[in-house]
Design a protein around this motif. Sequence first.
Motif, PDB file in Angstrom:
ATOM      1  N   UNK A 189     -39.373  10.068 -18.012  1.00  0.00           N
ATOM      2  CA  UNK A 189     -38.885   8.685 -18.122  1.00  0.00           C
ATOM      3  C   UNK A 189     -37.528   8.483 -17.475  1.00  0.00           C
ATOM      4  N   UNK A 190     -36.750   9.578 -17.408  1.00  0.00           N
ATOM      5  CA  UNK A 190     -35.421   9.488 -16.781  1.00  0.00           C
ATOM      6  C   UNK A 190     -35.443   9.944 -15.324  1.00  0.00           C
ATOM      7  N   UNK A 191     -36.657  10.101 -14.764  1.00  0.00           N
ATOM      8  CA  UNK A 191     -36.775  10.384 -13.333  1.00  0.00           C
ATOM      9  C   UNK A 191     -36.680  11.852 -12.948  1.00  0.00           C
ATOM     10  N   UNK A 192     -36.812  12.750 -13.930  1.00  0.00           N
ATOM     11  CA  UNK A 192     -36.720  14.188 -13.632  1.00  0.00           C
ATOM     12  C   UNK A 192     -38.094  14.846 -13.554  1.00  0.00           C
ATOM     13  N   UNK A 193     -38.182  15.920 -12.776  1.00  0.00           N
ATOM     14  CA  UNK A 193     -39.339  16.814 -12.825  1.00  0.00           C
ATOM     15  C   UNK A 193     -39.014  17.861 -13.887  1.00  0.00           C
ATOM     16  N   UNK A 194     -39.733  17.865 -15.030  1.00  0.00           N
ATOM     17  CA  UNK A 194     -39.446  18.901 -16.026  1.00  0.00           C
ATOM     18  C   UNK A 194     -39.997  20.250 -15.558  1.00  0.00           C
ATOM     19  N   UNK A 195     -39.167  21.289 -15.655  1.00  0.00           N
ATOM     20  CA  UNK A 195     -39.564  22.660 -15.312  1.00  0.00           C
ATOM     21  C   UNK A 195     -39.559  23.435 -16.625  1.00  0.00           C
ATOM     22  N   UNK A 196     -40.750  23.905 -17.046  1.00  0.00           N
ATOM     23  CA  UNK A 196     -40.891  24.404 -18.422  1.00  0.00           C
ATOM     24  C   UNK A 196     -41.187  25.901 -18.451  1.00  0.00           C
ATOM     25  N   UNK A 197     -40.321  26.634 -19.167  1.00  0.00           N
ATOM     26  CA  UNK A 197     -40.539  28.065 -19.424  1.00  0.00           C
ATOM     27  C   UNK A 197     -41.314  28.205 -20.726  1.00  0.00           C
ATOM     28  N   UNK A 223     -33.800  31.473 -18.644  1.00  0.00           N
ATOM     29  CA  UNK A 223     -32.540  31.534 -17.912  1.00  0.00           C
ATOM     30  C   UNK A 223     -32.770  31.610 -16.415  1.00  0.00           C
ATOM     31  N   UNK A 224     -32.870  32.843 -15.925  1.00  0.00           N
ATOM     32  CA  UNK A 224     -32.886  33.062 -14.471  1.00  0.00           C
ATOM     33  C   UNK A 224     -34.030  32.332 -13.746  1.00  0.00           C
ATOM     34  N   UNK A 225     -35.288  32.592 -14.148  1.00  0.00           N
ATOM     35  CA  UNK A 225     -36.437  32.031 -13.417  1.00  0.00           C
ATOM     36  C   UNK A 225     -36.420  30.509 -13.482  1.00  0.00           C
ATOM     37  N   UNK A 226     -36.222  29.971 -14.676  1.00  0.00           N
ATOM     38  CA  UNK A 226     -36.247  28.519 -14.873  1.00  0.00           C
ATOM     39  C   UNK A 226     -35.175  27.832 -14.032  1.00  0.00           C
ATOM     40  N   UNK A 227     -33.972  28.351 -14.090  1.00  0.00           N
ATOM     41  CA  UNK A 227     -32.870  27.685 -13.376  1.00  0.00           C
ATOM     42  C   UNK A 227     -32.961  27.872 -11.864  1.00  0.00           C
ATOM     43  N   UNK A 228     -33.552  28.989 -11.420  1.00  0.00           N
ATOM     44  CA  UNK A 228     -33.799  29.173  -9.987  1.00  0.00           C
ATOM     45  C   UNK A 228     -34.745  28.094  -9.456  1.00  0.00           C
ATOM     46  N   UNK A 229     -35.805  27.787 -10.234  1.00  0.00           N
ATOM     47  CA  UNK A 229     -36.767  26.765  -9.818  1.00  0.00           C
ATOM     48  C   UNK A 229     -36.123  25.382  -9.803  1.00  0.00           C
ATOM     49  N   UNK A 230     -35.310  25.104 -10.817  1.00  0.00           N
ATOM     50  CA  UNK A 230     -34.579  23.826 -10.861  1.00  0.00           C
ATOM     51  C   UNK A 230     -33.704  23.696  -9.609  1.00  0.00           C
ATOM     52  N   UNK A 263     -44.933  24.071 -14.909  1.00  0.00           N
ATOM     53  CA  UNK A 263     -44.944  25.084 -15.981  1.00  0.00           C
ATOM     54  C   UNK A 263     -44.983  26.442 -15.304  1.00  0.00           C
ATOM     55  N   UNK A 264     -44.108  27.357 -15.699  1.00  0.00           N
ATOM     56  CA  UNK A 264     -44.059  28.637 -14.974  1.00  0.00           C
ATOM     57  C   UNK A 264     -44.066  29.836 -15.925  1.00  0.00           C
ATOM     58  N   UNK A 265     -44.559  30.939 -15.365  1.00  0.00           N
ATOM     59  CA  UNK A 265     -44.414  32.238 -16.012  1.00  0.00           C
ATOM     60  C   UNK A 265     -43.295  32.993 -15.328  1.00  0.00           C
ATOM     61  N   UNK A 266     -43.394  34.318 -15.355  1.00  0.00           N
ATOM     62  CA  UNK A 266     -42.374  35.133 -14.693  1.00  0.00           C
ATOM     63  C   UNK A 266     -42.565  36.606 -14.981  1.00  0.00           C
ATOM     64  N   UNK A 267     -43.837  37.018 -15.065  1.00  0.00           N
ATOM     65  CA  UNK A 267     -44.156  38.414 -15.400  1.00  0.00           C
ATOM     66  C   UNK A 267     -43.443  39.449 -14.547  1.00  0.00           C
ATOM     67  N   UNK A 268     -43.501  39.335 -13.197  1.00  0.00           N
ATOM     68  CA  UNK A 268     -42.850  40.353 -12.363  1.00  0.00           C
ATOM     69  C   UNK A 268     -41.338  40.444 -12.608  1.00  0.00           C
ATOM     70  N   UNK A 269     -40.691  39.286 -12.805  1.00  0.00           N
ATOM     71  CA  UNK A 269     -39.241  39.289 -13.052  1.00  0.00           C
ATOM     72  C   UNK A 269     -38.911  39.947 -14.393  1.00  0.00           C
ATOM     73  N   UNK A 270     -39.770  39.703 -15.403  1.00  0.00           N
ATOM     74  CA  UNK A 270     -39.555  40.329 -16.716  1.00  0.00           C
ATOM     75  C   UNK A 270     -39.713  41.844 -16.586  1.00  0.00           C
TER      76      UNK A 270
END
Length: 287
Positions: free
Chosen positions: A163-171, A104-111, A63-70
């Motif tokens: 269940x499908x083997x992914x690490x969920x990255x949540x904004x 968008x940006x932060x979430x997909x960068x982590x993925x 689970x991530x934030x992104x204050x500095x990027x915002x």
Amino acid sequence: MGQISNLDTARVLVQALPYIQKYYNKTIVVKYGGNAMVDEKLKNAVMTDLVLLSLVGIHVVLVHGGGPEISEMLKRLGKESRFVGGLRYTDKETIEIVQMVLAGKVNKDLVRHLQQNGGQSIGLCGLDGGMIKARKLCKTGADLGLVGEITQVNRKPIDDAIGNGYIPVIATIGCGENGEVYNINADTAAARIAAAIGAEKLMVLTDIKGLLRDKNDESTLIPVVNVSDVPNLIRQGIISGGMIPKVDCCVEAVRRGVSSASIIDGREPHSILVEMFSDEGIGTMFQ
């Protein structure tokens, strides 16, 4: 530092075995923010830790934030960041930028980082599958605009990803009854998500060593805190300022059924593995 021998490597793995067995097939939630999110070397260490946990059969949710990027994007667009009591005031224009930057940006960068380190990950936000339902946050006594508090977490999108083997990255953005988009505090969201999915452990990465008895002396780290002792520690001023919301989210997680919640130092490379695979751990654990 010299290379460790093959025998030493084997010993380290054997020492980790009881911890791997303890957490095998269990879920842990990592709230990711602070310096570990900005420094590329630290970011890489976090990603490899998460991939390793995933590969030994531990379910990981990031689970991530992104204050500095915002703040950076608002500045680029000529819009001033405004804070009320430490929380970002979020008007209609700002929430569009929050959604764009976080989901968008932060979430997909982590993925992308997780994938580059050999992990399987998928990016989600609280709007996906109605994961985070929210309403306008009113309890601060100040109007924060489109800042929300969570009313409900739907665990199904997270369970499906795991269940499908992914690490969920949540904004952490949420959706109101009438489709309004809300900016949600990432610490709070991590605690509620950990509780909703029945996580074994919540880890909050910060830029400090943990809870210190004397905030100017890192040797006064308090390794374990019972949640019932927290009000007293606040009264004594040991928990104060920016630590209060972080501690509150750990207390909330434990009260809602998460076995333990830890505030750990994200500035230390591989602090997640130290916390998971040793008795003494790192930082402060709430139970």
